[in-house]
Enzyme design. Structure first.
Site, PDB file in Angstrom:
ATOM      1  N   GLU A 111      38.396 -36.024 -60.054  1.00  0.00           N
ATOM      2  CA  GLU A 111      36.801 -36.367 -60.641  1.00  0.00           C
ATOM      3  C   GLU A 111      36.529 -37.914 -60.046  1.00  0.00           C
ATOM      4  O   GLU A 111      37.300 -38.884 -59.782  1.00  0.00           O
ATOM      5  CB  GLU A 111      37.005 -36.631 -62.181  1.00  0.00           C
ATOM      6  CG  GLU A 111      37.681 -35.386 -62.846  1.00  0.00           C
ATOM      7  CD  GLU A 111      38.222 -35.895 -64.281  1.00  0.00           C
ATOM      8  OE1 GLU A 111      38.117 -36.944 -64.772  1.00  0.00           O
ATOM      9  OE2 GLU A 111      38.795 -34.702 -64.954  1.00  0.00           O
ATOM     10  N   LYS A 113      35.925 -41.651 -60.300  1.00  0.00           N
ATOM     11  CA  LYS A 113      36.247 -42.770 -61.284  1.00  0.00           C
ATOM     12  C   LYS A 113      34.710 -43.614 -61.514  1.00  0.00           C
ATOM     13  O   LYS A 113      34.288 -44.271 -60.650  1.00  0.00           O
ATOM     14  CB  LYS A 113      37.022 -43.680 -60.524  1.00  0.00           C
ATOM     15  CG  LYS A 113      37.765 -44.800 -61.771  1.00  0.00           C
ATOM     16  CD  LYS A 113      38.839 -45.684 -61.135  1.00  0.00           C
ATOM     17  CE  LYS A 113      39.386 -46.148 -62.270  1.00  0.00           C
ATOM     18  NZ  LYS A 113      38.521 -47.371 -62.901  1.00  0.00           N
ATOM     19  N   ASP A 115      32.406 -46.133 -63.090  1.00  0.00           N
ATOM     20  CA  ASP A 115      32.513 -47.509 -63.100  1.00  0.00           C
ATOM     21  C   ASP A 115      31.687 -47.970 -64.671  1.00  0.00           C
ATOM     22  O   ASP A 115      30.500 -48.417 -64.358  1.00  0.00           O
ATOM     23  CB  ASP A 115      32.180 -48.358 -62.087  1.00  0.00           C
ATOM     24  CG  ASP A 115      32.779 -49.727 -61.758  1.00  0.00           C
ATOM     25  OD1 ASP A 115      33.408 -50.191 -62.748  1.00  0.00           O
ATOM     26  OD2 ASP A 115      32.287 -50.456 -61.203  1.00  0.00           O
ATOM     27  N   TYR A 223      36.159 -36.994 -70.183  1.00  0.00           N
ATOM     28  CA  TYR A 223      36.875 -36.733 -69.233  1.00  0.00           C
ATOM     29  C   TYR A 223      38.502 -36.200 -69.700  1.00  0.00           C
ATOM     30  O   TYR A 223      39.323 -35.859 -68.955  1.00  0.00           O
ATOM     31  CB  TYR A 223      36.854 -37.307 -67.824  1.00  0.00           C
ATOM     32  CG  TYR A 223      36.993 -38.902 -68.278  1.00  0.00           C
ATOM     33  CD1 TYR A 223      38.038 -39.516 -68.823  1.00  0.00           C
ATOM     34  CD2 TYR A 223      36.123 -39.721 -67.804  1.00  0.00           C
ATOM     35  CE1 TYR A 223      38.017 -40.752 -69.136  1.00  0.00           C
ATOM     36  CE2 TYR A 223      35.916 -41.164 -68.045  1.00  0.00           C
ATOM     37  CZ  TYR A 223      37.128 -41.873 -68.698  1.00  0.00           C
ATOM     38  OH  TYR A 223      37.322 -43.173 -68.846  1.00  0.00           O
ATOM     39  N   LYS A 311      41.326 -45.722 -55.115  1.00  0.00           N
ATOM     40  CA  LYS A 311      40.170 -46.479 -55.222  1.00  0.00           C
ATOM     41  C   LYS A 311      39.565 -46.621 -53.841  1.00  0.00           C
ATOM     42  O   LYS A 311      40.104 -46.211 -52.811  1.00  0.00           O
ATOM     43  CB  LYS A 311      40.510 -47.975 -55.473  1.00  0.00           C
ATOM     44  CG  LYS A 311      41.229 -48.121 -56.578  1.00  0.00           C
ATOM     45  CD  LYS A 311      40.457 -48.369 -57.832  1.00  0.00           C
ATOM     46  CE  LYS A 311      39.959 -49.735 -58.038  1.00  0.00           C
ATOM     47  NZ  LYS A 311      39.519 -50.230 -59.201  1.00  0.00           N
ATOM     48  N   CYS A 405       9.863 -76.211 -40.295  1.00  0.00           N
ATOM     49  CA  CYS A 405      10.434 -75.286 -39.815  1.00  0.00           C
ATOM     50  C   CYS A 405      11.907 -75.836 -38.989  1.00  0.00           C
ATOM     51  O   CYS A 405      11.576 -76.648 -38.014  1.00  0.00           O
ATOM     52  CB  CYS A 405       9.834 -74.275 -38.601  1.00  0.00           C
ATOM     53  SG  CYS A 405      10.791 -73.337 -37.638  1.00  0.00           S
ATOM     54  N   CYS A 408      10.996 -75.216 -34.832  1.00  0.00           N
ATOM     55  CA  CYS A 408      10.057 -75.805 -34.112  1.00  0.00           C
ATOM     56  C   CYS A 408       9.600 -76.908 -34.732  1.00  0.00           C
ATOM     57  O   CYS A 408       8.471 -77.493 -34.170  1.00  0.00           O
ATOM     58  CB  CYS A 408       9.016 -74.647 -33.844  1.00  0.00           C
ATOM     59  SG  CYS A 408       8.035 -74.011 -35.164  1.00  0.00           S
ATOM     60  N   CYS A 423       7.032 -70.319 -41.536  1.00  0.00           N
ATOM     61  CA  CYS A 423       6.873 -71.245 -40.178  1.00  0.00           C
ATOM     62  C   CYS A 423       5.530 -70.806 -39.664  1.00  0.00           C
ATOM     63  O   CYS A 423       5.070 -69.910 -39.448  1.00  0.00           O
ATOM     64  CB  CYS A 423       7.886 -70.982 -39.224  1.00  0.00           C
ATOM     65  SG  CYS A 423       7.465 -71.770 -37.696  1.00  0.00           S
ATOM     66  N   CYS A 428       6.660 -70.599 -32.222  1.00  0.00           N
ATOM     67  CA  CYS A 428       8.031 -70.952 -32.633  1.00  0.00           C
ATOM     68  C   CYS A 428       9.067 -70.111 -31.803  1.00  0.00           C
ATOM     69  O   CYS A 428       9.105 -68.862 -31.933  1.00  0.00           O
ATOM     70  CB  CYS A 428       8.243 -70.819 -34.249  1.00  0.00           C
ATOM     71  SG  CYS A 428       9.861 -70.962 -34.963  1.00  0.00           S
TER      72      CYS A 428
HETATM   73  S1  IVH Z   1      41.360 -40.624 -67.320  1.00  0.00           S
HETATM   74  C1  IVH Z   1      45.248 -41.860 -68.934  1.00  0.00           C
HETATM   75  N1  IVH Z   1      39.176 -40.130 -65.789  1.00  0.00           N
HETATM   76  O1  IVH Z   1      39.438 -45.605 -65.381  1.00  0.00           O
HETATM   77  C2  IVH Z   1      43.897 -41.375 -68.112  1.00  0.00           C
HETATM   78  N2  IVH Z   1      39.558 -42.440 -66.453  1.00  0.00           N
HETATM   79  O2  IVH Z   1      42.418 -47.440 -65.874  1.00  0.00           O
HETATM   80  C3  IVH Z   1      42.743 -42.130 -68.950  1.00  0.00           C
HETATM   81  N3  IVH Z   1      38.013 -43.960 -65.622  1.00  0.00           N
HETATM   82  O3  IVH Z   1      40.139 -46.736 -68.936  1.00  0.00           O
HETATM   83  C4  IVH Z   1      41.808 -42.149 -67.969  1.00  0.00           C
HETATM   84  N4  IVH Z   1      36.430 -42.322 -64.755  1.00  0.00           N
HETATM   85  O4  IVH Z   1      37.653 -46.445 -68.215  1.00  0.00           O
HETATM   86  C5  IVH Z   1      39.705 -40.965 -66.384  1.00  0.00           C
HETATM   87  N5  IVH Z   1      37.399 -39.433 -64.642  1.00  0.00           N
HETATM   88  C6  IVH Z   1      38.216 -40.458 -65.237  1.00  0.00           C
HETATM   89  C7  IVH Z   1      37.514 -41.762 -65.299  1.00  0.00           C
HETATM   90  C8  IVH Z   1      38.418 -42.785 -65.831  1.00  0.00           C
HETATM   91  C9  IVH Z   1      36.658 -43.784 -65.076  1.00  0.00           C
HETATM   92  C10 IVH Z   1      38.359 -45.356 -66.203  1.00  0.00           C
HETATM   93  C11 IVH Z   1      38.563 -45.257 -67.579  1.00  0.00           C
HETATM   94  C12 IVH Z   1      40.113 -45.913 -67.843  1.00  0.00           C
HETATM   95  C13 IVH Z   1      40.083 -46.395 -66.418  1.00  0.00           C
HETATM   96  C14 IVH Z   1      41.469 -46.260 -65.984  1.00  0.00           C
END
Ligand code: IVH
Length: 662
Positions: A111, A113, A115, A223, A311, A405, A408, A423, A428
């Site tokens: 999935e 991640k 932010d 999730y 990451k 400037c 020039c 400028c 120039c």
């Molecule tokens: S699962 C033990 N799924 O990442 C698993 N986490 O350090 C629990 N996060 O605190 C998290 N997207 O805030 C999971 N698709 C995703 C996620 C996700 C972002 C974040 C979440 C968590 C941190 C993990």
């Protein structure tokens, strides 16, 4: 129908439409019809206060500001994820998993991640009763009233046999588009904009006054589940599907894969799409799919052994500002630039970041010696997001913006709105060098090897006074420049000669006419088909060109009125530059049609889709109107799709679009 029954019906209808709109991105009714239902419910509730229940959509914003957040102990620890920073670290993770399970290849669900900010939601028999932040994983803060304001968080789940107790975990975040709009609003109100979506999501959720949170465009994806009473799942995928069924917002983007090779493919695919997604992500979360296997693997300290966050290269990093200098561009615009101690960010090493203009420099209060956050996302120019003021020592120096400037010595003049300083020098050298560099750029005349430094050297040595002079440069005289051997001089002369065979659109763009970008250059080339005709065009002729407004028409006309500019064009043509007019557009599937792209397409980038449509004679527009012929709706299409449905514009799914292309 009595009031109680009608209220119940309205609540159900509104919850249904919220779900269609915020979670499925596929509304069934117009905003106006939705508002009418909401008004009717509010009216009935006002007349019969006894009918108001916490799950009513009128109650998303409720309650008065809190003094502080109550603490919540999570029934089950909210774990965090271990990181894999490169492929090898992921291979190591997979090896540990396989060893732990005694398996050859493992099924993984991957999935994005998100932010944002991790949260937990508690539902009792389908009713949302409590929401909390992750906190330290054991104890978090009760942010129930704030979470109620998150529009795609269902206050009531749908379906039969819902668990008596259900904990779900997910992420609260702000979509990129919502973030930009929110910041524009803040700036218009004279307030400080937020630095990035993540920080503003976190800050918004932790507001003591829920009204403030309600005004922030927060979104949710879930999730995972925590404690669940009266329901069992065999796999993660099954769990996600079930959450979707009961109305929880689950990210539609998911990869069901196997082994290292499968996950790597998913990681690369997601990375490619990173900047086209409507929200920010910082990697791929890889999870063992089988839940029995998860139980066997267990956890180490605060992280599960069954999941890892692989990451992406960071897009924001800390850096030191070693100096601030100004650059003078081809239009004379003076841009302050921060010189940084090199940092690896956005996948490359960065040593300079733009500060845009003096206002930006002052607003961010960047000083020489500061520690800052630098951001480089995609192909965009690196920029300074924020100064880390807590790291100031008092030795930092403020930058004095020049009034003359630096190249020039001419006066610097600020434009009316105060943002851009230019400028004023007509001759120039920095402007000239900038114009040459632009002329040579890949999407203009495409002269290989003619970079920034060389342009400056050509101007400083007096060898080039206009772009037309490039075409009479000789190998011998180029060799007198520093670090220029015979081979590279010959290569440059050849590259310049090759560029003579060009297209009219490239040529027009290369001239660097104010306001004329690549798209306008293309439109002008198609309309006039000959540079002489363009030079002779009146303001009215110019305005008749698609997408050319009065301001741009004036700018183009003004450019060709200047005898110096006309002389340069004549000299270029005289030197043998031969701009080819565009082919008359072939009739195609989209001939004469206006198409709007919205949402994320799974099979191609938006750029590629645009090219395909244009090649078939169509035009791609950014907004939906009655004149739109088609809207192509990808994943997570939002307001444009809704507008198309309201206006009765034909909507194509990605599959239908693909079928038309082939
Ligand atoms: S699962 C033990 N799924 O990442 C698993 N986490 O350090 C629990 N996060 O605190 C998290 N997207 O805030 C999971 N698709 C995703 C996620 C996700 C972002 C974040 C979440 C968590 C941190 C993990």
């Amino acid at each position: 129908m009595n009031a109680a029954a009608r209220v119940k019906e309205l609540k159900e209808q509104l919850a249904h439409h919220d779900h269609r709109y915020y979670t499925l991105d596929s509304p069934e009714i117009s905003d106006a019809s939705y508002d009418a239902l909401m008004r009717e419910l509010k009216k009935l509730e006002a007349e019969h206060p006894g009918l108001v229940t916490p799950d009513s959509p009128t109650q998303r914003v409720s309650g008065t500001p809190l003094d502080k957040f109550e603490k919540v102990t999570h029934r089950q620890q909210m774990m965090s994820l271990a990181n894999a920073l490169d492929e090898q670290e992921f291979i190591d993770f997979d090896e540990r998993v396989r060893k732990g399970l005694g398996a050859d290849a493992v099924d993984y669900t991957c999935e994005p991640k998100m932010d944002g900010l991790a949260i937990e939601l508690v539902y009792e028999a389908g009713d949302f009763v409590q929401g909390s932040t992750r906190g330290d994983g054991v104890i978090g803060e009760d942010v129930t009233v704030n979470l109620r304001t998150v529009k795609n968080l269902p206050l009531k789940l749908t379906g039969e046999g819902l668990p008596r107790l259900l904990e779900v975990r997910g992420e609260v975040f702000i979509r990129k588009g919502d973030f930009t709009r929110m910041n524009e609003r803040l700036v218009a109100q004279g307030e400080e904009p937020f630095v990035n979506p993540r920080n503003s999501a976190a800050g918004s959720l932790r507001q003591l006054d829920p009204k403030i949170t309600a005004a922030r465009p927060l979104s949710l994806f879930v999730y995972e589940v925590g404690v669940v009473d009266g329901k069992r799942f065999a796999s993660h995928r099954q769990k996600l599907e079930w959450m979707k069924e009961v109305g929880l917002p689950v990210n539609p983007r998911r990869y069901d894969t196997q082994g290292v090779a499968g996950v790597k493919e998913a990681w690369e695919d997601l990375l490619r799409q990173r900047h086209e997604l409507p929200y920010e992500i910082d990697g791929l979360v890889v999870k063992v799919d089988d839940l029995d296997a998860r139980a066997r693997l267990g956890q180490v300290s605060r992280s599960p052994r069954w999941a890892v966050a692989w990451k992406f290269p960071p897009e924001e990093m800390e850096a030191t500002v070693e100096d601030i200098q100004v650059q003078v561009g081809r239009t004379g615009a003076i841009t302050p630039v921060a010189w940084l101690e090199p940092v690896f960010v956005g996948g490359v090493t960065v040593s300079r970041a733009t500060l845009h203009n003096e206002q930006e420099l002052r607003r961010k209060d960047v000083r020489i010696g500061d520690q800052v956050f630098v951001r480089r996302a995609g192909d965009v120019i690196p920029e300074i997001v924020k100064v880390i003021t807590s790291k100031r020592t008092g030795k930092e120096r403020e930058f004095v913006f020049p009034t003359e400037c630096p190249i020039c010595g001419s006066k610097v003049k600020k434009e009316e709105d105060g943002a851009i300083a230019r400028c004023t020098g007509k001759h120039c050298p920095a402007k000239l060098a900038g114009r040459i560099r632009h002329f040579a750029t890949r999407t203009a005349m495409d002269i290989e090897g003619l970079g920034e430094k060389l342009c400056e050297a050509l101007v400083d040595s007096g060898k080039v006074k206009t772009v037309a002079d490039l075409f009479s440069l000789e190998v011998g005289e180029l060799m007198t420049l520093e670090r220029m051997g015979e081979k590279s001089a010959q290569n440059l002369v050849d590259a310049i000669a090759r560029s003579k065979a060009t297209t009219l659109r490239r040529f027009i763009y290369a001239l660097g006419i104010p306001e004329v970008g690549e798209a306008t250059a293309k439109a002008l080339a198609e309309q006039f088909r000959d540079v002489k005709k363009l030079m002779a065009a009146s303001i009215e002729d110019l305005q008749a060109v698609r997408d050319v407004g009065p301001e741009m028409a004036n700018a183009i006309h003004g450019y060709f009125e200047d005898p110096d500019n006309r002389a340069v064009v004549e000299a270029l043509l005289g030197a043998g530059v031969n701009p080819e007019p565009p082919e008359a557009p072939a009739a195609g599937t989209f001939t004469g049609k206006t198409v709007v792209l919205t949402g994320t397409l799974a099979s191609m980038s938006r750029e590629a889709a645009k090219e395909e449509i244009e090649r078939r004679g169509g035009k791609v527009s950014g907004s939906v109107s009655k004149k739109t012929d088609f809207v192509v709706a990808g994943e997570e299409a939002g307001s444009k799709l809704k507008k198309a449905q309201e206006l009765g514009v034909k909507v194509l799914t990605e599959a239908e679009f693909q079928a038309l292309l082939s």
